[in-house]
Design an enzyme around this catalytic site. Sequence first.
Site, PDB file in Angstrom:
ATOM      1  N   CYS A   1       0.942  -1.028   0.025  1.00 37.15           N
ATOM      2  CA  CYS A   1      -0.004  -0.158  -0.050  1.00 37.15           C
ATOM      3  C   CYS A   1       1.046   1.450   0.170  1.00 37.15           C
ATOM      4  O   CYS A   1       1.562   1.477  -0.785  1.00 37.15           O
ATOM      5  CB  CYS A   1      -0.708  -0.111   1.096  1.00 37.15           C
ATOM      6  SG  CYS A   1      -2.230   1.184   0.987  1.00 37.15           S
TER       7      CYS A   1
ATOM      8  N   HIS B   1      -3.915  -5.325  -0.062  1.00 35.37           N
ATOM      9  CA  HIS B   1      -3.500  -5.897   1.019  1.00 35.37           C
ATOM     10  C   HIS B   1      -3.562  -7.055   0.987  1.00 35.37           C
ATOM     11  O   HIS B   1      -4.580  -7.750   1.070  1.00 35.37           O
ATOM     12  CB  HIS B   1      -4.311  -5.320   2.160  1.00 35.37           C
ATOM     13  CG  HIS B   1      -3.957  -3.770   2.766  1.00 35.37           C
ATOM     14  ND1 HIS B   1      -3.148  -3.561   3.687  1.00 35.37           N
ATOM     15  CD2 HIS B   1      -4.699  -2.650   2.160  1.00 35.37           C
ATOM     16  CE1 HIS B   1      -3.152  -2.214   3.786  1.00 35.37           C
ATOM     17  NE2 HIS B   1      -3.969  -1.609   2.929  1.00 35.37           N
TER      18      HIS B   1
ATOM     19  N   GLU C   1      -2.997  -9.383   2.965  1.00 35.18           N
ATOM     20  CA  GLU C   1      -3.222  -9.900   4.505  1.00 35.18           C
ATOM     21  C   GLU C   1      -4.375  -9.287   5.142  1.00 35.18           C
ATOM     22  O   GLU C   1      -4.722  -9.739   6.094  1.00 35.18           O
ATOM     23  CB  GLU C   1      -2.138  -9.269   5.347  1.00 35.18           C
ATOM     24  CG  GLU C   1      -2.037  -8.112   6.082  1.00 35.18           C
ATOM     25  CD  GLU C   1      -2.421  -6.835   5.000  1.00 35.18           C
ATOM     26  OE1 GLU C   1      -2.971  -5.902   5.657  1.00 35.18           O
ATOM     27  OE2 GLU C   1      -1.975  -6.940   3.983  1.00 35.18           O
TER      28      GLU C   1
END
Length: 1352
Positions: A247, A331, A333
């Site tokens: 990000c 993202h 995760e």
Amino acid sequence: GSGYSSGSSLQGNAVSPSAPAAVFQTGMVGYPEALTDPSYKSQILVLTYPLIGNYGVPRDEPDQYGLSRWFESSKIHVSALIVGECSQIPSHWSSVRSLDHWLKEQNIPGLEGVDTRALTKRIREKGTLLGRLVMDGAQERNLPFEDPNKRHLVQEVSVKEPRVFNPGGSVRITAVDCGLKYNQIRCLCQRGAAVTVVPWDHPLDSAEFDGLFISNGPGDPLSCSKTIANLRRLLAEPQPKPVFGICLGHQLLALAIGAQTYKMKYGNRGHNQPCIHEASQRCFITSQNHGFAVEPGSLPPGWAVLFTNANDHSNEGLVHHTQPFFSVQFHPEHRAGPTDLVGLFDIFLETVLREGLAYKEPPADGDVARPRKVLILGSGGLSIGQAGEFDYSGSQAIKALKEENIQTVLINPNIATVQTSKGLADKVYFLPLTPEYVTQVIKNERPDGILLTFGGQTALNCGVALTQGGVLARYRVRVLGTPMASIEMTEDRKVFVEKMEEIDEHVAPSEAASSLEQAQAAASRLGYPVLVRSAYALGGLGSGFANSREELTTLVSQAFAHTSQVLVDKSLKGWKEIEYEVVRDAYDNCITVCNMENLDPLGIHTGESIVVAPSQTLNDREYNMLRHTAIKVVRHLGIVGECNIQYALNPESEQYYIIEVNARLSRSSALASKATGYPLAYVAAKLALGIPLPVLRNSVTNSTTANFEPSLDYCVVKIPRWDLSKFLRVSTKIGSSMKSVGEVMAIGRNFEEAFQKALRMVDENCVGFDHTVKPASDVQELETPTDKRIFVLAAALRAGYPIERLYELTKIDRWFLHKMKNITDHAVQLESYREGQSSMPPDVLKKAKQLGFSDKQVALAVLSTELAVRKMRHDLKILPVVKQIDTVAAEWPAQTNYLYLTYNGTEHDLAFREPHVMVIGSGVYRIGSSVEFDWCAVGCIRELRKMGFKTIMVNYNPETVSTDYDMCDRLYFDEISFEVVMDIYELESPEGVILSMGGQLPNNIAMALHRQQCRILGTSPEAIDSAENRFKFSRLLDTIGISQPLWKELSDMEVRGGDAAPSVGYPCVVRPSYVLSGAAMNVAYSDSDLEKFLCSAVAVSKEQPVVISKFIQEIDVDAVACDGAVVAIAISEHVENAGVHSGDATLVTPPQDITPKTLERIQAIVHAIGQELLVTGPFNLQLIAKDDQLKVIECNVRVSRSFPFVSKTLGVDMVALATQVIMGEEVESVGLMTGTGIVGVKVPQFSFSRLAGADVVLGVEMTSTGEVACFGENRCEAYLKAMLSTGFKIPKKNILLTIGSYKVRAGQGRGTCSETLDARFKSSRWMAATQRRIQNANMQQPKAAGDEAGCS
């Protein structure tokens, strides 16, 4: 001020740059995670999904690494939250407080009651808006301003001191915290790393770590100049350490190597952003939250693009050709959202990027040449558990194949469907779906591909038989889409369980048994109660719960009548039942399109349950755990196309079992297509041809890819319809075996609105969630569900039963029960405004409309009339708004015409510029009104479009082709009631409304619409009324001198007085006026019968009178007229005697036994009645004949069930003809239609095997659920094929035909079973011929006769 204030005090203040930015996020779950995401620092967050806070907020507890288990940081970072509705009373095992409560604790303001869709569109069009919340009454200029652009947001959220997690780890990772999310640390720790989290500007020394991780964070990446300088130094070292950025970290890495970043218009925030991996062109669904992006054109040499967004083509990742540096914009995760690419953390830790993202080779047959000709197996006659949804999926498949220029051949004996019409498939065979007949067609047509997954279980079973018999191999026919091996894995329970164990997933404990002894042993091992089901069955046929050995024995012996194997499962009654629809292509791109939650707990078949989409009570962990499992399972089974997976989820924990996987399109997939706007069947057909999913477009937005997961900004409720009252002695209990004959789907911006709409759709006499239908005393019904349980629940809530007690009894999630309580509570409030003691405040009426109350329902509560409430509503400007279903929650502009009305909104999504023609559809499928009327409605729309009119369709049945958004110019997926049709009429001001194409339901509102000056096209409503009202119709027949059977009309008083039938004589028929398919019609043979039947007839139709008449042999006439001049007549004769409802009768056309003299007389009658009623459009007559005497029973001024049958048999499209007439076109008269030399026989399809205890006797009430029709050179041949199509097995040995005169049979008071050939057909000539045919039932070569080929 903390807490919620409602109303629109939200002010966009784009002038002063002093307020936080408003951004929107389209995820449907995961608000606790989103609110604690540091990237949202000082932003006003708008959630597009309207129902937020349903599962509350969990306790903040640490996991094994000392990280918060449920949240992504230590506090809420957003500056304010804006939602449609915040749930006051959450329901979830992990919840300790409500969202409202949590926001108050953290002193974060919130706003509810906002039209978040309108707000999202504004942000989308204008870019990220600056905004501020102003409390009512506060002076704007006194408000302190703070400028987030002057603040260093990263500095505010970053740690102040370095901190170590998992100190014993084997590799040392330094994580630079620019706004780090806990799950990033967790992902590194779980993979064995010791993680040192350091502040954003910490000096980086490569001796201190083995790898560097750079986190996400808020704001503009250019403000982190110190971090960029530190990075630049590290990257230039001679032996650099691996670097991984996410990000903001990705943007910082790009700036460090000299690339540029830019601010996006409104950023990408949500859980369904599709990213394409450049090297392999595979597409992954990712979670994102960013407002800046990297300019891919500015990358220096040595760097390459790693991922690209499939929708807006922005950059999603970088990688260096030789050095171990890489970063991604999304993202992998993400908590709140999918983690399909979490493997990037493994790659980082192995620092071998290339192998980790290796391209998975497409399966060997991925590059086989495209087929030129494809055979599609339909589903045959509609039966319970297998209805119109397969007409919808088959039509979609044909459409998809035609776009690819592939020849299509369809086998389907169901004459009433749209897919068997001209202009869809290149060839249609009306033949039984049995391996013998299909083999003949394959031999004749030589297709090179076959589709088995579009015709339900019938087609699937047929395909399995063809494969095992070696037919497909012999003729080199390839099974397209899901390979046969995968289908067998999902169908054979034992193999399925083994397959699931290979990937460590668990199926509910279950054993297969092939004898009664084995079944009993299995049950004692598993422990009672158990669920018994038969293998290879659809809609849970022959299944049920057994609480004891005796119950088991009866169930198992019943099941062995149908099958050779039964399954005994451990009962998980009371668990939540969740379904996902999954799509996968041949290149392993895999997405879940829709998840659905059953309101009723496990133990009720999903086809019998009330279903809500998307799920309401799952949190992010559960939603994505089940999503991840679904994708894992589908990949492991190797399914290509569409499938559906069902889970049982423990309501008290995260424990779940897989119930089953259907490797075909199912009823749920038709529902999911309509609920999300994602055309599953169409996409599945394209994928079966080997087209990759990312290449297909989303047909709703036309700009984005089809490789995405829809985000909804509304709530959908599906409710099934049962017609159990039509059967004698049938059990009303519902359970694991499906008995419903149709279903409805309602759309609203909150649950209450959608739920009440749906209840009214199921039954037009129901006003909503009504406590007066059933008494609360039937607690028994709450525990053992019946088809009317929901009304017992309403009565119980009204009687003050506590929610906990109701939860214990029903196991319906408390969240749903609280929502239902909102409705009953508001009804009580409405009743306090009775007798005009005080006038109702506008807010109360508005709230009622937002909770889904209809005008009629409000009127009943305040003892007023529907029209009075309507007028009051108009005066107060409480009007519905029109919203679109666009699959992307307003994130992208959509060209969609898929619409619904809601009171939870402030603006329309589209403009009403040009007049359209409105066609009203058939509504819910029920016994007597099913796919035939859908065929008529679709035919009408098609013809109107051909003639150049714009069309509007109003219908709410998710299984139909008419509710397919590309059939018409505007589709209103809403109720067919006076109130809603009138609301749409007032908005659209169309050229007129066509009521005659949807069966009985639209006819019932004709007069009400007419009184409000609504333009009805076709026959005038007064004429409709003259035909529907027995008394007026009888007078009309007398005026023109046409005889009718003796009849007598009884009002309420006479029924009670017992002064009934003698003048007519027995046997006689009892029927109420204004009904469809003979509801409450009965044949009475004596006084006692008559009395009993009259009571039930009066109950069905309270306001209308009851009629008694005589009956004999029947003839059906379908006709089209223009201003009373008849232009086309089609006659069909009934095989059975009158007294069997025409929907249940076997029909033959052209008629074989009617004398020319009678034919002339029939024509004269039709002309006379058409003239007298001044019919314009379709109408249908039922006559009875006895010794050349003709009497008219009834006339319906609308299409009838036999329209598709006569149109297709006689070769004239009567619906197209009727449409032209209605729109005032000149048409040539066709006269009496005699056909093209073939004979068609239409045979009803019954579903008695599903209805425990039902009496298999035919009478004047209709009991068939569908029909099939076959053609032949004569009626014997056509009849035989048609009987085979309904699943009738020809006996190999003795056939007993009972012959007796009509009087004898009538005297017994019982006809023999429907399979007995009728007395009228039993001349010896007929019998000899039939028997001969049955003996040599090994068919001859089929002859293809042109387009609509019928094989002999």
